[in-house]
Design an enzyme around this catalytic site. Sequence first.
Site, PDB file in Angstrom:
ATOM      1  N   TYR A 180      33.541  12.532  46.978  1.00 15.22           N
ATOM      2  CA  TYR A 180      34.313  12.510  45.741  1.00 15.22           C
ATOM      3  C   TYR A 180      33.850  11.291  44.939  1.00 15.22           C
ATOM      4  O   TYR A 180      32.668  10.943  44.991  1.00 15.22           O
ATOM      5  CB  TYR A 180      35.808  12.468  46.119  1.00 15.22           C
ATOM      6  CG  TYR A 180      36.753  12.891  45.036  1.00 15.22           C
ATOM      7  CD1 TYR A 180      36.567  14.074  44.320  1.00 15.22           C
ATOM      8  CD2 TYR A 180      37.859  12.101  44.730  1.00 15.22           C
ATOM      9  CE1 TYR A 180      37.461  14.450  43.327  1.00 15.22           C
ATOM     10  CE2 TYR A 180      38.764  12.474  43.739  1.00 15.22           C
ATOM     11  CZ  TYR A 180      38.551  13.657  43.030  1.00 15.22           C
ATOM     12  OH  TYR A 180      39.436  14.015  42.051  1.00 15.22           O
ATOM     13  N   LYS A 228      38.224  42.299  51.467  1.00  6.82           N
ATOM     14  CA  LYS A 228      36.806  42.310  51.148  1.00  6.82           C
ATOM     15  C   LYS A 228      36.174  40.944  51.384  1.00  6.82           C
ATOM     16  O   LYS A 228      35.068  40.817  51.919  1.00  6.82           O
ATOM     17  CB  LYS A 228      36.683  42.666  49.671  1.00  6.82           C
ATOM     18  CG  LYS A 228      35.609  43.570  49.484  1.00  6.82           C
ATOM     19  CD  LYS A 228      35.386  44.625  48.707  1.00  6.82           C
ATOM     20  CE  LYS A 228      33.881  44.774  48.919  1.00  6.82           C
ATOM     21  NZ  LYS A 228      33.286  45.717  48.051  1.00  6.82           N
ATOM     22  N   GLU A 230      35.247  45.408  41.635  1.00 11.59           N
ATOM     23  CA  GLU A 230      35.897  46.199  42.677  1.00 11.59           C
ATOM     24  C   GLU A 230      37.085  46.967  42.113  1.00 11.59           C
ATOM     25  O   GLU A 230      37.872  46.411  41.336  1.00 11.59           O
ATOM     26  CB  GLU A 230      36.397  45.230  43.765  1.00 11.59           C
ATOM     27  CG  GLU A 230      36.859  45.880  45.036  1.00 11.59           C
ATOM     28  CD  GLU A 230      35.697  46.405  45.873  1.00 11.59           C
ATOM     29  OE1 GLU A 230      34.572  45.932  45.707  1.00 11.59           O
ATOM     30  OE2 GLU A 230      35.927  47.314  46.685  1.00 11.59           O
ATOM     31  N   ASP A 231      37.203  48.211  42.504  1.00  9.86           N
ATOM     32  CA  ASP A 231      38.408  48.987  42.186  1.00  9.86           C
ATOM     33  C   ASP A 231      38.754  48.950  40.700  1.00  9.86           C
ATOM     34  O   ASP A 231      39.913  48.736  40.321  1.00  9.86           O
ATOM     35  CB  ASP A 231      39.591  48.493  43.038  1.00  9.86           C
ATOM     36  CG  ASP A 231      39.440  48.892  44.515  1.00  9.86           C
ATOM     37  OD1 ASP A 231      38.413  49.503  44.868  1.00  9.86           O
ATOM     38  OD2 ASP A 231      40.346  48.594  45.310  1.00  9.86           O
ATOM     39  N   ASP A 252      32.228  49.964  44.111  1.00 11.51           N
ATOM     40  CA  ASP A 252      32.703  51.354  44.233  1.00 11.51           C
ATOM     41  C   ASP A 252      31.633  52.328  43.761  1.00 11.51           C
ATOM     42  O   ASP A 252      31.612  53.479  44.181  1.00 11.51           O
ATOM     43  CB  ASP A 252      33.977  51.550  43.417  1.00 11.51           C
ATOM     44  CG  ASP A 252      35.056  50.578  43.833  1.00 11.51           C
ATOM     45  OD1 ASP A 252      35.897  50.950  44.649  1.00 11.51           O
ATOM     46  OD2 ASP A 252      35.035  49.428  43.367  1.00 11.51           O
ATOM     47  N   GLY A 279      33.574  60.179  38.851  1.00 14.16           N
ATOM     48  CA  GLY A 279      34.017  58.816  38.540  1.00 14.16           C
ATOM     49  C   GLY A 279      32.949  57.813  38.937  1.00 14.16           C
ATOM     50  O   GLY A 279      31.754  58.122  38.906  1.00 14.16           O
ATOM     51  N   ALA A 280      33.396  56.617  39.315  1.00 15.85           N
ATOM     52  CA  ALA A 280      32.479  55.534  39.658  1.00 15.85           C
ATOM     53  C   ALA A 280      31.543  55.955  40.787  1.00 15.85           C
ATOM     54  O   ALA A 280      30.319  55.893  40.662  1.00 15.85           O
ATOM     55  CB  ALA A 280      33.278  54.294  40.066  1.00 15.85           C
ATOM     56  N   ALA A 281      32.120  56.415  41.900  1.00  8.63           N
ATOM     57  CA  ALA A 281      31.311  56.738  43.072  1.00  8.63           C
ATOM     58  C   ALA A 281      30.414  57.952  42.824  1.00  8.63           C
ATOM     59  O   ALA A 281      29.217  57.924  43.104  1.00  8.63           O
ATOM     60  CB  ALA A 281      32.221  56.988  44.275  1.00  8.63           C
ATOM     61  N   ASN A 300      39.740  59.065  50.457  1.00  2.28           N
ATOM     62  CA  ASN A 300      40.642  58.313  51.325  1.00  2.28           C
ATOM     63  C   ASN A 300      42.051  58.332  50.775  1.00  2.28           C
ATOM     64  O   ASN A 300      42.229  58.304  49.567  1.00  2.28           O
ATOM     65  CB  ASN A 300      40.176  56.848  51.413  1.00  2.28           C
ATOM     66  CG  ASN A 300      39.137  56.651  52.494  1.00  2.28           C
ATOM     67  OD1 ASN A 300      39.193  57.253  53.543  1.00  2.28           O
ATOM     68  ND2 ASN A 300      38.173  55.802  52.208  1.00  2.28           N
ATOM     69  N   ASN A 344      31.778  51.361  52.775  1.00  4.46           N
ATOM     70  CA  ASN A 344      30.982  50.437  51.962  1.00  4.46           C
ATOM     71  C   ASN A 344      30.608  49.164  52.690  1.00  4.46           C
ATOM     72  O   ASN A 344      29.672  48.485  52.295  1.00  4.46           O
ATOM     73  CB  ASN A 344      31.764  50.016  50.714  1.00  4.46           C
ATOM     74  CG  ASN A 344      31.821  51.116  49.704  1.00  4.46           C
ATOM     75  OD1 ASN A 344      31.615  52.269  50.049  1.00  4.46           O
ATOM     76  ND2 ASN A 344      32.079  50.762  48.460  1.00  4.46           N
TER      77      ASN A 344
END
Lengths: 382, 382
Positions: free
Chosen positions: A40, A95, A137-138, A163, A197-199, A290, A321
Amino acid sequence: MNHPMAIRRRSIKLHKQWGGKLEVRSKAPINNRRDLSVAYTPGVAAVCRAIAKTPRAAASMTIKKNSVAVITDGSAVLGLGNLGPLPALPVMEGKCILFKKLANIDAFPICLDTQDVEEVIATIKHIAPVFGAINLEDIAAPRCFEIEGRLRSALSIPVLHDDQHGTAVVALAALINALKVKGERIQACRIVVCGAGAAGTAITNLLVQYGASDVIVVDRHGILCHGDRRLNKPMAELARHTNRQKQVGKLIDALIGADVFIGVSGAAGIVTAPMVRTMNPDPIIFALSNPDPEIDPKVAKNAGALIVATGRSDYPNQLNNVLAFPGVFRGALDHQVRTITQAMLLAAAKRLAACIHRPTRTRILPGALDKRVVTAVASAIR
Amino acid sequence: MNHPMAIRRRSIKLHKQWGGKLEVRSKAPINNRRDLSVAYTPGVAAVCRAIAKTPRAAASMTIKKNSVAVITDGSAVLGLGNLGPLPALPVMEGKCILFKKLANIDAFPICLDTQDVEEVIATIKHIAPVFGAINLEDIAAPRCFEIEGRLRSALSIPVLHDDQHGTAVVALAALINALKVKGERIQACRIVVCGAGAAGTAITNLLVQYGASDVIVVDRHGILCHGDRRLNKPMAELARHTNRQKQVGKLIDALIGADVFIGVSGAAGIVTAPMVRTMNPDPIIFALSNPDPEIDPKVAKNAGALIVATGRSDYPNQLNNVLAFPGVFRGALDHQVRTITQAMLLAAAKRLAACIHRPTRTRILPGALDKRVVTAVASAIR
């Protein structure tokens, strides 16, 4: 203990006991005044000045060397939907602990209190300096495509929506090995991807990149077809390089004569045994939604499926994943990759598939905690 | 080894070796598939649902229970100035390891790639969900006042700019004990505060709150005086409740007949021995500018100062924020305080002072790593 209700109860109990799954610890000792003066003030001032002079030095002298932000807007949490930022936090923490456990990456969760595209992008740009890479994510489609695309252009660190691309890498790796078991080339297969969608979008793009030429994408409204004016921009783009015969209809129509089904629809039970029987002999069924897959694996097997995979840990062939993201980001950080390209993801899928030397009907991918996986995948991202 | 050059060299070397001072670790075991199903999917879904139903549950089941964001815009890094976000990171990491070491708080650095007030506020609001509290750090005045004030109104977690309030708590605690040594009441003292930035403003406000009635604030342009139209808004506010006799002039004028000097000016050597000799007998001198104080402690002593304190670790009486912030945030998190009030900070200063039962001229405060301090300070924040 493997009963879903028991797992849920145990999970709630342990989360309370842990009081959060992450902790932030020091790698520097702080036991006396001398330690303090080095880690520091006043010693740290020299480090600040060094980075001010050569910004690149931050990549060797700060957490930026090894840090990943796991960022969500809470709009598509697991299969649970748009829960918002706070309920998404336990998933993001999960995650982060996998990043540490599997790839020794220091990941920190960021849950955004906004779902506005411009605000999401601005916020991530403003907090980027601390991180070596960003894992989105998500985040719901189609917003996720614009957010990822614009952040990739704006930032000098890798940005990856897991995703999309994590799922795509694992799905392609699984398909490579499933086709090996079947003794078939991907070029000869008709593949139906259910979910745009995304996947679904990322899987389709990676399959095409790998050589698949006969892919049909289906969403809840039916088969995506080039020229359909009802499609939004990302879907229209998807339709443009799939479904070459401009087939129209529903999922039930698409499956007739197909060789592979890849479901990322979020819709449980939409595939039935009679539908599987209309597919070509020995079909490959990846029912990845899922917590409940598009078709029960036993039903699919009984209807003639050669290989069945799901996202669940209580059936053989779990597609998760976790087989991709730790290695992808490990490679990106180690090799100071600025953009994770499609070519790198394709290579990652091949390396992941190669972790299984002799795939079988019930073992097309390594286990989630297999230590060889991170090294194999990371070696592709450079 | 205590030579500044040696400390700098050692600091650079060790920062490279550490590769960042922080790591993010798991408190949950991940050794097998069962662990995974509880800490991550599918078990975690139950935790998400619980928080969606009762957002308060995040404070017991996620990192929010014990997390502090250490946020800077890099505009006032140590005494080094406006270096920007990346060079500020080693300081923020240093703060985070002190949070962990002293108060077992999981702190994470956020260095913002903007210095625009609106963008800073919007960004912090958007990332707030993950954190139990926010420590603003090294943000320049006067911008820091608006940022802190507006975030306090907007957020339901405590927001504290440490350069203001941490410094104020430690300075007041030191003054309480210095006055005990001198045998004087604060009401009887003329106090000159030099510097009207973040620290000077907060110190003055806390001194007044504690009972000081004769405070004069001086900045580089001279004594702050109510009615002076050149003052910006925060300075005008400061002038309104100080300098009751509407004295005008420079620092040299303000010090004549003063009892206490508190320097947070950032200007080394602006106080001289002759100036100290114009103060009342046995003056108290806090020359807190870093790395070089407003007056060399030896010079001040020789000029008649009863007690001298600095920000440096190589002289007696080091005033360091580390005596305040770990305890302040520990108390705020433990008691789920929504706003850290002036009354709490006042109480914290008193408890900190009380850690030294018999203060002496060379020992008015406990050491930076004294374990009693966090508990004492935390008990005041509730």
